[in-house]
Design a protein around this motif. Structure first.
Motif, short mmCIF file in Angstrom:
data_model
loop_
_atom_site.label_atom_id
_atom_site.label_comp_id
_atom_site.label_asym_id
_atom_site.label_seq_id
_atom_site.Cartn_x
_atom_site.Cartn_y
_atom_site.Cartn_z
N ILE A 1 -23.70 25.20 -40.44
CA ILE A 1 -23.82 23.74 -40.31
C ILE A 1 -24.18 23.37 -38.86
N ASN A 2 -25.17 22.52 -38.70
CA ASN A 2 -25.60 22.01 -37.39
C ASN A 2 -25.89 23.11 -36.37
N PRO A 3 -26.81 24.04 -36.70
CA PRO A 3 -27.10 25.13 -35.76
C PRO A 3 -27.85 24.66 -34.52
N VAL A 4 -27.52 25.29 -33.39
CA VAL A 4 -28.19 24.99 -32.12
C VAL A 4 -28.48 26.31 -31.41
N SER A 5 -29.69 26.44 -30.85
CA SER A 5 -30.04 27.64 -30.09
C SER A 5 -29.35 27.60 -28.73
N THR A 6 -28.69 28.71 -28.37
CA THR A 6 -28.06 28.78 -27.04
C THR A 6 -29.09 29.05 -25.95
N LEU A 7 -30.31 29.43 -26.37
CA LEU A 7 -31.36 29.70 -25.37
C LEU A 7 -31.96 28.42 -24.82
N THR A 8 -32.19 27.44 -25.71
CA THR A 8 -32.90 26.22 -25.29
C THR A 8 -32.16 24.94 -25.62
N GLY A 9 -31.10 25.04 -26.44
CA GLY A 9 -30.41 23.83 -26.88
C GLY A 9 -31.12 23.12 -28.02
N GLU A 10 -32.21 23.70 -28.50
CA GLU A 10 -32.98 23.10 -29.59
C GLU A 10 -32.38 23.49 -30.94
N VAL B 1 -27.13 31.64 -31.54
CA VAL B 1 -27.11 30.37 -32.27
C VAL B 1 -25.66 30.01 -32.53
N ILE B 2 -25.35 28.73 -32.44
CA ILE B 2 -23.97 28.29 -32.63
C ILE B 2 -23.96 27.02 -33.47
N GLY B 3 -22.94 26.90 -34.31
CA GLY B 3 -22.81 25.72 -35.17
C GLY B 3 -21.41 25.64 -35.74
N ARG B 4 -21.27 24.98 -36.89
CA ARG B 4 -19.96 24.81 -37.52
C ARG B 4 -19.87 25.70 -38.75
N CYS B 5 -18.72 26.33 -38.93
CA CYS B 5 -18.54 27.26 -40.04
C CYS B 5 -18.64 26.53 -41.38
N PRO B 6 -19.41 27.09 -42.34
CA PRO B 6 -19.57 26.43 -43.64
C PRO B 6 -18.49 26.79 -44.66
N VAL B 7 -17.62 27.76 -44.31
CA VAL B 7 -16.61 28.21 -45.27
C VAL B 7 -15.54 27.13 -45.42
N VAL B 8 -15.24 26.77 -46.65
CA VAL B 8 -14.29 25.69 -46.90
C VAL B 8 -12.92 26.05 -46.32
N GLY B 9 -12.29 25.08 -45.72
CA GLY B 9 -10.97 25.29 -45.13
C GLY B 9 -11.01 25.80 -43.71
N CYS B 10 -12.20 26.16 -43.22
CA CYS B 10 -12.33 26.65 -41.85
C CYS B 10 -12.75 25.50 -40.94
N SER B 11 -12.07 25.35 -39.83
CA SER B 11 -12.37 24.25 -38.91
C SER B 11 -13.11 24.73 -37.67
N SER B 12 -13.58 25.98 -37.69
CA SER B 12 -14.22 26.53 -36.49
C SER B 12 -15.51 25.80 -36.15
#
Length: 660
Positions: A194-203, A163-174
């Motif tokens: 933030i905004n998680p996406v499955s790398t298996l299906t893109g869902e 699963v991939i998304g945006r880091c929720p830790v303040v100050g992190c831009s990953s």
């Protein structure tokens, strides 16, 4: 003028040492960052300590990190492309590739197997069960029901990099945050991604309840603070700074635009302190317990109030539900079988590897404790900046949790906390590169098409990664480089290719031409003796501090000093045809070469052996018990010897064919 160092003020080294070089994932070959950011530093220090405290007292361990979602994901994609081997075959192939690359760069660990490979893998499986059971017996674990990502289309729970998304830790831009950590080393709760996406299906995955065992890391915040406070001024600044950031209380940052919404629910939130800074676009609400912050997050989210969380200690996950992992111990009756999460087991894997190595040389089962549990020993762990949280926060906490139910700094006989030699990022062409990112780093083996191993080892240790992030700028890989530009990577290596090579050749050519092939041994001039002594003491002090860039400076200064001594002596003796002047500069040069080899041996061992052989120096010159020996002592009291014969334009420190 630099301070004159005294032999009476030399630093103390441990009686025994373990060096670790991280664990590359079993889904890839080694790229330049593995080699230039970690492994060469670990190897240089291991070789230095072998010379300094004795090879029997130093163990250099590493191996392939075989388990975890990155391996599963890479294997899945390979199978989709037609790969027919098993996941074990896949990992073993990469382990073999990693071994070959390490050998090509003269990196020589005592053992390099893997968490699922050979006898080391068997020992690791056994020790992993013991480690978790011991923490459980000490009351350091809790079973938490948390929400985990679930891909409804694939019908599976998602772990780590699935699963991939945006880091929720303040100050992190990953933008490359995974299930519970981002690529910049921040840890967080899965539900905060933030905004998680499955790398298996893109869902977009849903959250489903799942129970796992966690180490109660927040409970040990006080002893971790004690540990980091005691490390200040000793550990690298990047380590103490990063660790300290996670030892802050749980906080939430709320955008100022949502103050009205916050004030409407303020009385419904758990006890907290409000902190306002007029200069910032958000205000802070601070809690004493992580559970209070989590409850507040739910309240704020229900009212659509935007917020981000700050760094703090969170429970450290130990078990999971991925199929490709070490079996976890059953700690409760009727508990479903599970596997060990990859990060924690990789942190105690170096202990397993130490056990495996000692077993392989016939030592008893308890010998590993002499290296890991004695205050007279020290473990040096060479890591990258992104992994500081795991090695320097979670690992010390787990080691102390393994030691005792009562949180305290380690006593003799208990697992000691290692020294963490964390390097800053080694950039590629001024950008952060990773094999899973947009900017792909060159494979380590590709560098050998343009540079010698000596050049690369000299260059990497000189970069000053202990202090700051530095860019690796190899000219053949740099599209912006002009043909007339010099190559930054060859600068330090040319000290050997040009200067020390010329010193060695000049001495032997002179002996062959003017001394009937016989090299004199005698009293070294006071100037050269003093300069050599100071170089040795400075080098030793910087090695003790793990300041490799300063070691590089010491070598540069001493070798260039030796070149001037030789050049001046030869010029005078040539003009005057003075046999005594020639004899003295040859003796001074020989002593300078001997000292240079002793100091360079950890860095360019193979070339040092070549020079040593031609100058008929004994291997004992590398032993620091003999570091201040006179030239006569080094040669066993003889007054002359016959060195090896060299042909014209012979090179001891060779350039790469592409540079000729």
């Amino acid at each position: 003028m630099a301070k004159i160092l005294s032999k009476d003020e030399r630093p103390a080294f441990p009686a025994r040492a373990v060096i670790t070089g991280g664990m590359p994932y079993g889904n890839k070959k080694l790229h330049f960052g593995h080699i230039g950011g970690v492994f060469i530093f670990a190897d240089v220090y291991a070789r230095f300590l072998q010379d300094r405290i004795g090879s029997d007292n130093v163990i250099f361990v590493s191996g392939t990190d075989c388990y975890g979602s990155p391996i599963v994901e890479s294997y899945r994609k390979l199978v989709e492309g037609g790969y027919t081997g098993s996941i074990t075959d896949f990992v073993m192939e990469n382990n073999a590739s990693q071994k070959r690359t390490l050998a090509a760069f003269s990196v020589a660990p005592s053992i390099f197997e893997g968490s699922a490979i050979g006898r080391a893998g068997e020992i690791h499986a056994e020790y992993s069960l013991e480690f978790i059971r011991k923490m459980h017996e000490h009351g350091k674990l809790e079973k938490l029901s948390t929400k985990q990502f679930f891909d409804e289309k694939a019908g599976v729970f998602l772990n780590g990099r699935q699963v991939i998304g945006r880091c929720p830790v303040v100050g992190c831009s990953s933008e490359k945050a995974y299930a519970d950590e981002c690529d910049l080393g921040h840890s967080f709760l899965p539900k905060d991604l933030i905004n998680p996406v499955s790398t298996l299906t893109g869902e977009t995955p849903v959250m489903r309840e799942v129970s796992n065992w966690y180490y109660k890391l927040p409970d040990d915040m006080a002893v971790l603070r004690e540990y980091v406070d005691g490390s200040r001024g000793k550990a690298r600044a990047v380590v103490t700074k990063t660790v300290s950031e996670f030892l802050e209380p749980p906080v939430i940052f709320v955008m100022n635009d949502y103050r009205e919404g916050y004030e409407a629910v303020r009385d419904n939130l758990p006890p907290h302190e409000e902190v306002v800074d007029p200069k910032k676009t958000s205000f802070t609400i601070k809690f004493t317990k992580l559970s209070d912050r989590e409850a507040a997050e739910e309240t704020l989210a229900a009212k659509n109030i935007r917020f981000r969380t700050g760094k703090t200690l969170v429970p450290f996950r130990l078990t999971g539900n991925t199929e490709w992992g070490l079996p976890a111990p059953v700690l409760e009756a009727a508990e479903e079988p599970s596997t060990i999460y990859v990060w924690p087991e990789s942190l105690w894997a170096p202990i397993s590897f130490t056990k495996a190595y000692l077993e392989s040389i016939g030592e008893n089962d308890e010998k590993w404790k002499d290296f890991w549990c004695s205050p007279e020993s020290k473990v040096y762990q060479f890591i990258g900046q992104d992994n500081i949280y795991f090695y320097s926060v979670a690992e010390p906490g787990m080691f102390m949790a393994y030691n005792s139910p009562d949180a305290h700094l380690p006593n003799p006989g208990e697992l000691q906390i290692p020294e963490f030699a964390a390097n800053h990022h080694i950039l590629f062409l001024d950008k952060k590169a990773s094999s899973s990112g947009q900017i792909k780093p060159p494979l380590a083996d590709e560098l050998l098409d343009f540079y010698t191993v000596d050049q690369l080892r000299m260059h990497f240790i000189s970069l000053g990664l202990a202090m700051r992030s530095v860019s690796f700028l190899p000219k053949p890989f740099n599209p912006s480089a002009k043909e007339t530009d010099s190559d930054p990577v060859t600068k330090e290596g040319f000290l050997l290719n040009n200067v020390l090579n010329r010193i060695c050749r000049t001495a032997l050519y002179e002996v062959q031409k003017c001394c009937d092939g016989v090299y004199p041994v005698g009293e070294v001039s006071p100037e050269v003796t003093l300069e050599a002594e100071q170089a040795i003491l400075q080098y030793e002090r910087f090695m003790h501090r793990l300041e490799f860039h300063q070691v590089s400076y010491v070598l540069d200064s001493f070798i260039r000093f030796l070149s001037k001594v030789q050049s001046k002596g030869k010029t005078v003796s040539d003009k005057a045809d003075g046999a005594e002047i020639r004899r003295q500069w040859l003796i001074d040069t020989l002593y300078g070469i001997r000292v240079s080899l002793s100091l360079l041996h950890p860095i360019v061992p193979d070339s040092c052996e070549l020079v040593r052989g031609y100058f008929k120096l004994p291997r004992s010159i590398y032993n620091w018990d003999n570091i201040f020996d006179s030239l006569s002592d080094s040669f066993g009291g003889v007054s002359e010897f016959t060195p090896g014969f060299i042909e014209p334009r012979f090179d001891f420190f060779k350039k790469h064919p592409s540079q000729l």
